[in-house]
Design an enzyme around this catalytic site. Structure first.
Site, PDB file in Angstrom:
ATOM      1  N   GLY A  34       0.856  -1.296  -0.051  1.00  0.00           N
ATOM      2  CA  GLY A  34       0.080  -0.053   0.020  1.00  0.00           C
ATOM      3  C   GLY A  34       0.775   1.299  -0.066  1.00  0.00           C
ATOM      4  O   GLY A  34       0.449   2.283   0.390  1.00  0.00           O
ATOM      5  N   CYS A  35       2.000   1.187  -0.812  1.00  0.00           N
ATOM      6  CA  CYS A  35       2.901   2.137  -0.608  1.00  0.00           C
ATOM      7  C   CYS A  35       3.212   3.118  -1.898  1.00  0.00           C
ATOM      8  O   CYS A  35       2.699   2.511  -3.030  1.00  0.00           O
ATOM      9  CB  CYS A  35       4.261   1.615  -0.219  1.00  0.00           C
ATOM     10  SG  CYS A  35       5.798   3.100  -0.507  1.00  0.00           S
TER      11      CYS A  35
END
Length: 179
Positions: A34-35
C-alpha cells in the site's frame, strides 16, 4: 558472517537458506502493498523475467513497519502481488527491518551499505519520514522506507544500496553490470 549465512521464513512457514542462492546476483527488497512505491513491483517483475535465466533473483521481504503499508497476512500480500503485478520472484514471510525485532539480514545489509539519503522529487517528504524513523528506532533505524534495495554479487558481497527514490532503470543497469 555473510549473506549466505542467513535464513528466512517462506510464506508457508518453512525455512529457506539464503545459501541456496549462492552464485546468483541478488536484489533484496523490503516491500509494501500500500505504498506510493508499490508500482515498482511491475518494474521488478519485468527485470526478473528478463534476467532470471542469467542467474538473477529478487528476494522480496514484505514489511509493515512504515505507516502500516503492508497490511494483511503473507497469503493476502502474495495474492495481491501476483494478481496485480504478476510477481513471480521469491517472496518471504513478512518481516521487520528496524528495531529489536528486525530480521537479522537487514541490519547486516545496512551495515555493509548504510543509508546515504534520498534523491529525486520525493526527497523532502521522505527526509521528514526518515527523521521519524530515526527517532523511533535510534541506532537500529537501518532502513528508512519501503522498497529499499540491496544488490548482492555472485560472491555474496553487498555492492550497492538503492533507496526507493532511485529510478528503476538505474537499478536495472547496476544489476545487468553484475550479470
Amino acid at each position: 558472517m555473510g549473506v549466505y549465512d542467513f535464513q528466512a521464513k517462506n510464506r508457508d512457514g518453512s525455512v529457506a537458506n539464503l545459501s541456496d542462492y549462492q552464485g546468483k546476483v541478488l536484489l533484496v527488497v523490503n516491500t509494501a502493498t500500500g505504498c506510493g512505491f508499490t508500482p515498482q513491483y511491475e518494474q521488478l517483475e519485468a527485470m526478473y523475467r528478463d534476467l532470471r535465466d542469467r542467474g538473477f533473483e529478487i528476494l522480496d521481504f514484505p514489511c509493515n513497519q512504515f505507516a502500516n503499508q503492508a497490511p494483511g497476512d503473507d497469503e493476502q500480500i502474495h495474492e495481491f502481488c501476483t494478481v496485480k503485478f504478476g510477481a513471480d520472484f521469491p517472496q518471504f514471510s513478512k518481516v521487520e527491518v528496524n528495531g529489536d525485532d528486525a530480521h537479522p539480514l537487514f541490519p547486516y545489509l545496512a551495515q555493509q551499505k548504510p543509508f546515504q539519503g534520498f534523491t529525486g522529487m520525493k526527497k523532502l517528504v521522505l527526509n521528514q519520514v526518515s527523521k521519524a524513523v530515526e527517532k523511533e528506532f535510534g541506532d537500529k533505524a537501518h532502513i528508512r522506507w519501503n522498497f529499499t534495495k540491496f544488490l548482492i554479487d555472485r560472491e555474496g558481497s553487498v555492492i550497492e544500496r538503492f533507496e526507493p527514490t532511485v529510478r528503476m532503470d538505474e537499478v536495472r543497469q547496476a544489476v545487468e553490470a553484475q550479470l
